[in-house]
Write an enzyme that holds these catalytic residues in place. Structure first.
Site, PDB file in Angstrom:
ATOM      1  N   HIS A  14      75.364 165.521  59.420  1.00 23.00           N
ATOM      2  CA  HIS A  14      75.996 165.177  58.305  1.00 23.00           C
ATOM      3  C   HIS A  14      77.541 165.794  58.249  1.00 23.00           C
ATOM      4  O   HIS A  14      78.164 166.453  59.392  1.00 23.00           O
ATOM      5  CB  HIS A  14      75.541 165.567  56.992  1.00 23.00           C
ATOM      6  N   CYS A  25      81.963 172.955  57.427  1.00 25.80           N
ATOM      7  CA  CYS A  25      81.062 171.869  57.226  1.00 25.80           C
ATOM      8  C   CYS A  25      81.828 170.602  57.129  1.00 25.80           C
ATOM      9  O   CYS A  25      81.294 169.683  56.694  1.00 25.80           O
ATOM     10  CB  CYS A  25      80.408 172.291  55.759  1.00 25.80           C
ATOM     11  N   HIS A  29      78.657 167.659  61.964  1.00 26.34           N
ATOM     12  CA  HIS A  29      77.717 168.608  62.553  1.00 26.34           C
ATOM     13  C   HIS A  29      76.370 168.308  62.370  1.00 26.34           C
ATOM     14  O   HIS A  29      75.971 167.225  61.578  1.00 26.34           O
ATOM     15  CB  HIS A  29      78.169 170.035  62.338  1.00 26.34           C
ATOM     16  N   HIS A  31      71.965 169.685  61.703  1.00 23.38           N
ATOM     17  CA  HIS A  31      70.934 170.802  61.571  1.00 23.38           C
ATOM     18  C   HIS A  31      69.517 170.012  61.856  1.00 23.38           C
ATOM     19  O   HIS A  31      69.219 169.044  61.748  1.00 23.38           O
ATOM     20  CB  HIS A  31      70.780 170.964  59.852  1.00 23.38           C
ATOM     21  N   HIS A  69      67.139 161.732  62.567  1.00 23.88           N
ATOM     22  CA  HIS A  69      68.020 161.432  63.633  1.00 23.88           C
ATOM     23  C   HIS A  69      69.102 160.322  62.882  1.00 23.88           C
ATOM     24  O   HIS A  69      69.191 159.406  63.792  1.00 23.88           O
ATOM     25  CB  HIS A  69      67.391 161.098  65.028  1.00 23.88           C
ATOM     26  N   GLU A 107      68.640 174.082  55.935  1.00 24.02           N
ATOM     27  CA  GLU A 107      69.505 173.756  57.024  1.00 24.02           C
ATOM     28  C   GLU A 107      69.593 174.740  58.203  1.00 24.02           C
ATOM     29  O   GLU A 107      69.688 174.515  59.402  1.00 24.02           O
ATOM     30  CB  GLU A 107      71.012 173.642  56.518  1.00 24.02           C
TER      31      GLU A 107
END
Length: 117
Positions: A14, A25, A29, A31, A69, A107
């Site tokens: 995201h 953020c 990136h 998680h 994914h 996360e």
């Protein structure tokens, strides 16, 4: 009050594009997310459960099909924050299992966001 919970995992990317460009953020990136759904009831059903854990499999299927994914910016309405995901999963679960009392989304191993009405 009886409470049960079940944990689900998925990986996704995201980007919080509304944040300043120098915010970590704001960059693309990903998680390894953990989602915990909690159900609560003052009484147990005839089998002695709040709800049979097996009945929560549709949440696993939903997460696997829609979130795992994937790029969350393409999946969610609004910012793809853990807080918004907790609300999204709560609403999805509560519409199927009225005993849903909270959803937590992580996360990282050290951070959690929770929606509890």
């Amino acid at each position: 009050m009886f409470r049960i919970s079940k944990e689900f995992h998925f990986s996704a990317s995201h980007q919080l594009t509304h944040l300043p460009a120098d915010h970590q953020c704001a960059r693309l990136h990903g998680h390894n997310y953990v989602v915990v759904v909690e159900l609560a009831s003052a009484s147990l059903n005839g089998d002695g459960f709040v709800r049979d854990y097996h009945e929560l499999k549709p949440l696993k299927d939903y997460i696997d099909e829609v979130f795992d994914h994937r790029h969350l910016n393409d999946v969610l309405d609004g910012p793809s924050t853990a807080e918004n995901m907790a609300l999204h999963f709560f609403e999805w679960c509560h519409s199927r299992w009225p005993e849903t009392s909270a959803v937590r989304v992580s996360e990282t191993p050290k951070t959690w966001a929770e929606y509890r009405p």
